[in-house]
Design a protein around this motif. Sequence first.
Motif, PDB file in Angstrom:
ATOM      1  N   ASP A  60      44.083 -53.794 127.020  1.00  0.00           N
ATOM      2  CA  ASP A  60      44.872 -52.828 126.256  1.00  0.00           C
ATOM      3  C   ASP A  60      45.112 -51.573 127.106  1.00  0.00           C
ATOM      4  O   ASP A  60      44.173 -50.990 127.661  1.00  0.00           O
ATOM      5  N   GLN A  61      46.372 -51.160 127.214  1.00  0.00           N
ATOM      6  CA  GLN A  61      46.760 -50.031 128.066  1.00  0.00           C
ATOM      7  C   GLN A  61      46.077 -48.735 127.632  1.00  0.00           C
ATOM      8  O   GLN A  61      45.612 -47.961 128.475  1.00  0.00           O
ATOM      9  N   THR A  62      45.986 -48.487 126.332  1.00  0.00           N
ATOM     10  CA  THR A  62      45.347 -47.265 125.830  1.00  0.00           C
ATOM     11  C   THR A  62      43.856 -47.258 126.162  1.00  0.00           C
ATOM     12  O   THR A  62      43.307 -46.238 126.590  1.00  0.00           O
ATOM     13  N   PHE A  64      42.439 -48.877 128.648  1.00  0.00           N
ATOM     14  CA  PHE A  64      42.319 -48.706 130.088  1.00  0.00           C
ATOM     15  C   PHE A  64      42.448 -47.237 130.476  1.00  0.00           C
ATOM     16  O   PHE A  64      41.661 -46.717 131.266  1.00  0.00           O
ATOM     17  N   ARG A  65      43.439 -46.544 129.909  1.00  0.00           N
ATOM     18  CA  ARG A  65      43.624 -45.119 130.213  1.00  0.00           C
ATOM     19  C   ARG A  65      42.411 -44.303 129.773  1.00  0.00           C
ATOM     20  O   ARG A  65      41.995 -43.376 130.468  1.00  0.00           O
ATOM     21  N   GLY A 105      52.276 -52.961 140.109  1.00  0.00           N
ATOM     22  CA  GLY A 105      52.610 -52.537 138.758  1.00  0.00           C
ATOM     23  C   GLY A 105      53.644 -51.432 138.763  1.00  0.00           C
ATOM     24  O   GLY A 105      54.699 -51.548 139.378  1.00  0.00           O
ATOM     25  N   THR A 106      53.324 -50.319 138.116  1.00  0.00           N
ATOM     26  CA  THR A 106      54.247 -49.188 137.986  1.00  0.00           C
ATOM     27  C   THR A 106      54.215 -48.243 139.180  1.00  0.00           C
ATOM     28  O   THR A 106      54.994 -47.295 139.234  1.00  0.00           O
TER      29      THR A 106
END
Length: 166
Positions: free
Chosen positions: A4-6, A8-9, A128-129
Amino acid sequence: MAIDQTLFREAMSTLAASVTIITTDGPGGRHGMTATAVCSVSDEPATVLACINRTSTMNARVKQNGVMCLNVLGGHHQDLSMLFANPRICVEDRFAKAEWDRSITGSPVLSNALIALDCEVSEITEVGTHSVFFGRLTDLAIATEHAPLLYFGRGFHTLKPQGTAA
């Protein structure tokens, strides 16, 4: 399994990091931005890396110029760090708020940076980004009389120099 991106951040916000202003100048123009995704790679040859979002102006400028300087900030640079982190502030206004010298590669060097690592870009890897810029050092300057500025838990912190009362 995708992370999950959130989440991970949130996890990465607990990874303390030095605050750096990455600068560049050359055919693509002068630019600078605040970053924490910077680290050493090797001492032979002396190599560092910086991760820069692919959609940023800074990414395009470093690719065009082929050079960058990693200006590691001291605790007294917090306001400057915020200035270079704000994309709404024009480049000229960012650089007007501090004293800058010119490096061997032509990149701006913050005159009172804790450490300044002047580099020629030796390799770029897209992940990635972000683009990961590997830089071979052409020069470095160290001014360790200041405590480093760190970013941790979504906030700034300054380490107390050794031998200083807590």
